[in-house]
Design an enzyme around this catalytic site. Sequence first.
Site, PDB file in Angstrom:
ATOM      1  N   GLY A   1      -1.633 -18.508 -13.568  1.00 45.99           N
ATOM      2  CA  GLY A   1      -3.065 -18.120 -13.603  1.00 45.99           C
ATOM      3  C   GLY A   1      -3.190 -17.077 -14.891  1.00 45.99           C
ATOM      4  N   HIS A   2      -4.131 -17.286 -15.705  1.00 42.61           N
ATOM      5  CA  HIS A   2      -4.515 -16.643 -16.664  1.00 42.61           C
ATOM      6  C   HIS A   2      -5.543 -15.266 -16.170  1.00 42.61           C
ATOM      7  CE1 HIS A   2      -3.331 -19.496 -19.981  1.00 42.61           C
ATOM      8  NE2 HIS A   2      -4.282 -20.137 -19.610  1.00 42.61           N
TER       9      HIS A   2
ATOM     10  N   GLY B   1       6.078 -18.258 -19.807  1.00 50.35           N
ATOM     11  CA  GLY B   1       4.615 -18.048 -19.345  1.00 50.35           C
ATOM     12  C   GLY B   1       4.284 -16.689 -19.095  1.00 50.35           C
ATOM     13  N   ASP B   2       2.647 -16.431 -18.661  1.00 49.82           N
ATOM     14  CA  ASP B   2       2.260 -15.082 -18.640  1.00 49.82           C
ATOM     15  C   ASP B   2       2.509 -14.406 -19.637  1.00 49.82           C
ATOM     16  OD1 ASP B   2       2.023 -15.813 -15.610  1.00 49.82           O
ATOM     17  OD2 ASP B   2       4.022 -15.258 -15.294  1.00 49.82           O
TER      18      ASP B   2
ATOM     19  N   GLY C   1      -1.125  -7.067 -28.876  1.00 53.68           N
ATOM     20  CA  GLY C   1      -1.597  -6.636 -27.904  1.00 53.68           C
ATOM     21  C   GLY C   1      -1.228  -5.474 -27.531  1.00 53.68           C
TER      22      GLY C   1
ATOM     23  N   ASN D   1      -1.172 -23.937 -11.012  1.00 57.67           N
ATOM     24  CA  ASN D   1       0.251 -23.477 -10.492  1.00 57.67           C
ATOM     25  C   ASN D   1       0.579 -22.210 -11.552  1.00 57.67           C
ATOM     26  OD1 ASN D   1       0.420 -25.304 -12.659  1.00 57.67           O
ATOM     27  ND2 ASN D   1       2.545 -25.348 -12.731  1.00 57.67           N
TER      28      ASN D   1
ATOM     29  N   GLY E   1      -4.374 -15.985 -21.807  1.00 55.24           N
ATOM     30  CA  GLY E   1      -5.825 -15.967 -21.353  1.00 55.24           C
ATOM     31  C   GLY E   1      -6.739 -14.950 -21.973  1.00 55.24           C
TER      32      GLY E   1
HETATM   33  P1  GDP Z   1      -1.256 -15.846 -19.274  1.00 53.47           P
HETATM   34  O1  GDP Z   1      -1.034 -16.851 -18.222  1.00 53.47           O
HETATM   35  O2  GDP Z   1      -0.464 -16.240 -20.502  1.00 53.47           O
HETATM   36  O3  GDP Z   1      -2.710 -16.127 -19.517  1.00 53.47           O
HETATM   37  O4  GDP Z   1      -0.840 -14.392 -18.700  1.00 53.47           O
HETATM   38  P2  GDP Z   1      -1.111 -13.595 -17.535  1.00 53.47           P
HETATM   39  O5  GDP Z   1      -2.553 -13.472 -17.513  1.00 53.47           O
HETATM   40  O6  GDP Z   1      -0.647 -14.212 -16.197  1.00 53.47           O
HETATM   41  O7  GDP Z   1      -0.282 -12.266 -17.705  1.00 53.47           O
HETATM   42  C1  GDP Z   1      -0.889 -11.478 -18.482  1.00 53.47           C
HETATM   43  C2  GDP Z   1      -0.949 -10.181 -17.954  1.00 53.47           C
HETATM   44  O8  GDP Z   1      -0.985  -9.203 -19.136  1.00 53.47           O
HETATM   45  C3  GDP Z   1      -2.617 -10.204 -17.887  1.00 53.47           C
HETATM   46  O9  GDP Z   1      -2.464  -9.230 -16.519  1.00 53.47           O
HETATM   47  C4  GDP Z   1      -3.092  -9.557 -18.779  1.00 53.47           C
HETATM   48  O10 GDP Z   1      -4.240  -8.696 -18.359  1.00 53.47           O
HETATM   49  C5  GDP Z   1      -2.160  -8.489 -19.378  1.00 53.47           C
HETATM   50  N1  GDP Z   1      -2.145  -8.310 -20.690  1.00 53.47           N
HETATM   51  C6  GDP Z   1      -2.383  -9.292 -21.439  1.00 53.47           C
HETATM   52  N2  GDP Z   1      -2.241  -8.695 -22.821  1.00 53.47           N
HETATM   53  C7  GDP Z   1      -1.945  -7.491 -22.685  1.00 53.47           C
HETATM   54  C8  GDP Z   1      -1.611  -6.220 -23.548  1.00 53.47           C
HETATM   55  O11 GDP Z   1      -1.531  -6.525 -24.905  1.00 53.47           O
HETATM   56  N3  GDP Z   1      -1.161  -5.195 -22.945  1.00 53.47           N
HETATM   57  C9  GDP Z   1      -1.176  -4.992 -21.679  1.00 53.47           C
HETATM   58  N4  GDP Z   1      -1.013  -3.840 -20.873  1.00 53.47           N
HETATM   59  N5  GDP Z   1      -1.507  -6.101 -20.616  1.00 53.47           N
HETATM   60  C10 GDP Z   1      -2.047  -7.102 -21.180  1.00 53.47           C
END
Ligand code: GDP
Length: 428
Positions: free
Chosen positions: A42-43, A14-15, A417, A40, A19
Amino acid sequence: MNHGVTAVVGANWGDEGKGKLTDILAERADYVVRYQGGNNAGHTIINASGKFALHMLPSGVFHPGVVNVIGPGVALNVPGLLQELAALQERGVPEPKLCISDRAQIVLPYHLQFDALEEERLGKHSFGSTKSGIAPFYADKYAKLGVQVADLYHPQRLLARLEASLTAKNVLLEHLYGGQPKLDAAALAEELAAWGKRIRPYVCNTTKLLHEAWRQGRHIVVEGQLGALRDPDHGIYPFSTSSSTLAGFAAVGAGLPPQAIGRIIAVAKAYSSCVGSGPFVTELHGAEAEELRRRGGDAGEYGAKTGRPRRMGWFDAVATRYGVMVQGANEVALSLLDVLGYLEHIPVCVAYDVDGVATTDFPPAPLLDRAKPVYEQLPGWRCDISGVRDFAALPAEAQSYVRFVEEQIGVPVKWIGVGPRRDDMIVR
Ligand code: GDP
């Protein structure tokens, strides 16, 4: 032309950054659909309106043309949903189009209560639950004690369903959880009916809606929550969540024909992170972990839901290959490559050593507990790549890292990314 359905799902714990990718794909989507899980996780989405953590709403809410759907497989937290809608409004985001399945089930206040009580009772053996009520919710759903959205509009039926469920719940509250006050079905029914009124404008038959949309060739994106390793059947049981996190389940949880889901994008992190308990083979500790967590700071290496520091580790090709396989992915998005720019050498776990035997297969939990990572060291690129938009313009070492990962997991890395913002993405 029928574009089919695109699934955005997690390859890891996850994470992974699903999103952000969903937000990008939503630009051309007609529908964005949540099909499992609740609030439970968050994106995190960063766009022109600011930074948003969505827990309950689909990631298409920032695109006025998108219909956001909460499918029957979702654990619907009504107060959470209303709060998120209000937060969007406060920050000037135009009211999103939202459809909630009349068959989705409701996370009830006592699901949250039981989640917290059970974690407390388990003490040091707890699962690291986010205490969002998800395990008690799905337990009730499959024990046929749940409440569907449709029930909210039938007061007698609602009361009867709650009474049936509360008989056993009250015994547990009194005897297992140390004399907690009993729950009252009538008061709860009233509260739930009020919730029903608030969400009424959004409630519909989303299954019919999506089948028709699919037949008309509309562009549908389904977004998974958490990752493959949290799937109850294929993940690290019992450190899993309580609904399937796989793209295959999207057909069930959203209400779509299985053959409709043609494009499956698994999002994998360029390193590993994990919130909650359970085996984590490439886990780092001490200063090394702290540094990676700090570097990933903008990437929210503090759980979007809980604010807990995430557990950090190197890229695990064994786990990710497995995650991508069980997702049935035909594309991979490798997120957060930019975070690794500070390293001279980057370890990548290519195999596990389990009791002296090397394996590249991802084993079930009892063996994972004994697995030790076998690393290969790749050269780092030692620079900021966040401005790069073209694969060929990446430093040679970063290109090699991506190619190595691709080879290891056996599925093309189409997206890379390089930063948290919507346009911090290389499309290959
Ligand atoms: P999700 O639940 O899969 O959407 O993931 P989250 O949002 O919980 O966690 C991903 C985190 O990484 C978030 O804070 C995004 O803003 C950040 N993020 C996503 N892709 C990238 C990336 O390529 N580089 C960086 N530095 N941050 C990223």
